[in-house]
Design a protein around this motif. Structure first.
Motif, PDB file in Angstrom:
ATOM      1  N   ASN A 229     118.507 132.266  72.461  1.00  0.00           N
ATOM      2  CA  ASN A 229     119.339 132.673  73.820  1.00  0.00           C
ATOM      3  C   ASN A 229     119.788 133.896  73.887  1.00  0.00           C
ATOM      4  OD1 ASN A 229     121.029 132.975  76.118  1.00  0.00           O
ATOM      5  ND2 ASN A 229     119.091 132.326  77.195  1.00  0.00           N
TER       6      ASN A 229
ATOM      7  N   VAL B 241     117.700 136.754  75.680  1.00  0.00           N
ATOM      8  CA  VAL B 241     118.178 138.295  76.918  1.00  0.00           C
ATOM      9  C   VAL B 241     117.971 139.682  76.564  1.00  0.00           C
ATOM     10  CG1 VAL B 241     119.949 138.338  77.908  1.00  0.00           C
ATOM     11  CG2 VAL B 241     119.782 136.121  77.903  1.00  0.00           C
TER      12      VAL B 241
ATOM     13  N   LYS C 238     115.352 141.401  77.329  1.00  0.00           N
ATOM     14  CA  LYS C 238     115.003 141.478  78.399  1.00  0.00           C
ATOM     15  C   LYS C 238     113.399 139.997  78.648  1.00  0.00           C
ATOM     16  CE  LYS C 238     117.362 144.987  79.355  1.00  0.00           C
ATOM     17  NZ  LYS C 238     117.134 146.682  80.598  1.00  0.00           N
TER      18      LYS C 238
ATOM     19  N   TYR D 270     112.895 137.847  80.013  1.00  0.00           N
ATOM     20  CA  TYR D 270     112.948 136.953  81.251  1.00  0.00           C
ATOM     21  C   TYR D 270     112.385 137.818  82.005  1.00  0.00           C
ATOM     22  CZ  TYR D 270     117.063 140.812  81.284  1.00  0.00           C
ATOM     23  OH  TYR D 270     117.371 141.480  81.360  1.00  0.00           O
ATOM     24  N   GLU D 271     112.405 139.314  82.236  1.00  0.00           N
ATOM     25  CA  GLU D 271     111.328 140.153  82.694  1.00  0.00           C
ATOM     26  C   GLU D 271     109.578 139.473  84.055  1.00  0.00           C
ATOM     27  OE1 GLU D 271     113.746 144.535  82.043  1.00  0.00           O
ATOM     28  OE2 GLU D 271     111.894 143.969  81.703  1.00  0.00           O
TER      29      GLU D 271
ATOM     30  N   TYR E 156     109.308 136.736  83.383  1.00  0.00           N
ATOM     31  CA  TYR E 156     109.116 135.318  84.454  1.00  0.00           C
ATOM     32  C   TYR E 156     110.304 135.172  85.929  1.00  0.00           C
ATOM     33  CZ  TYR E 156     108.359 134.094  80.085  1.00  0.00           C
ATOM     34  OH  TYR E 156     107.671 132.999  79.096  1.00  0.00           O
ATOM     35  N   GLN E 157     111.230 136.922  86.685  1.00  0.00           N
ATOM     36  CA  GLN E 157     111.342 137.075  87.414  1.00  0.00           C
ATOM     37  C   GLN E 157     111.044 136.854  88.862  1.00  0.00           C
ATOM     38  OE1 GLN E 157     113.390 140.570  86.009  1.00  0.00           O
ATOM     39  NE2 GLN E 157     115.449 138.953  85.571  1.00  0.00           N
TER      40      GLN E 157
ATOM     41  N   ASN F 142     106.069 130.061  86.857  1.00  0.00           N
ATOM     42  CA  ASN F 142     107.456 129.993  87.150  1.00  0.00           C
ATOM     43  C   ASN F 142     107.074 130.705  88.263  1.00  0.00           C
ATOM     44  OD1 ASN F 142     109.693 130.018  85.932  1.00  0.00           O
ATOM     45  ND2 ASN F 142     110.184 131.780  86.397  1.00  0.00           N
TER      46      ASN F 142
END
Ligand SMILES: [Zn+2]
Length: 188
Positions: free
Chosen positions: A11, A15, A18, A20-21, A23-24, A55
């Protein structure tokens, strides 16, 4: 390394990089759909792929067997909150073939609890105070019947608006093929 350590160290990089970008998304689901599916491991990635959801598209609830075991339990509450607060207009209940909840034998499960240190005394106390283990741990014999039953519990719920279609499907956990059991557009 334990699973927990593994998750936390992965994790940190996820993070930091990045990742996660990709999936935003917003909070209200694009497809305004809620899926209630089984927690089976084979469906983790297969079910969203097979149903073409990503997502941000849907809300997914998972339980053992895709069962709604109590009309005023946490699953039904999540469905109602989804409808009234989170933009859900439609619901799909998705069971699957070869489900672990099919043919669960409650006496064997109780024996496994005893083998893991749950005392007979504790089980008796729970029974005396009204817990019916047969009902609490009940599975099903026929997945289509079970999906129909879950659909009916949701569809006939006194707090569900009548304009929310509730569909029932069964997925093949190997191929992802979906069979329609209940077409919510045709339901009364
Ligand atoms: Zn299952």
């Amino acid at each position: 390394m334990t699973i927990l350590q593994d998750i936390l160290s992965y994790n940190e990089e996820f993070v930091a990089n990045k990742e996660y970008e990709a999936y935003q998304r917003g909070k209200v689901p694009n497809k305004r759909l809620l899926i209630l599916a089984c927690m089976d491991t084979r469906l983790v990635e297969l079910l969203p792929k097979a149903m073409n959801v990503r997502n941000g598209d849907v809300k997914i609830l998972k339980t053992a067997g895709a069962l709604v075991s109590h009309p005023f339990g946490s699953i039904m509450r999540s469905i109602l909150v989804g409808v009234y607060e989170l933009g859900i207009d439609e619901i799909c209940v998705v069971g699957h073939h070869d489900c672990g909840m099919a043919g669960i034998q409650v006496d064997k499960t109780l024996q496994k609890m005893k083998d893991r240190g749950i005392t007979e005394e504790k089980l008796d106390t729970l029974q005396y105070s009204g817990i019916d283990f047969e009902e609490f741990l009940e599975g099903f014999d026929d997945v289509e019947e079970s999906v129909k039953h879950s659909v009916s519990t949701v569809n006939n719920h006194p707090l569900l608006p009548t304009d929310v279609p509730v569909h029932g499907l069964v997925i093949n956990p190997d191929t992802g093929k979906l069979d329609l059991v209940v077409d919510g557009y045709k339901a009364e």
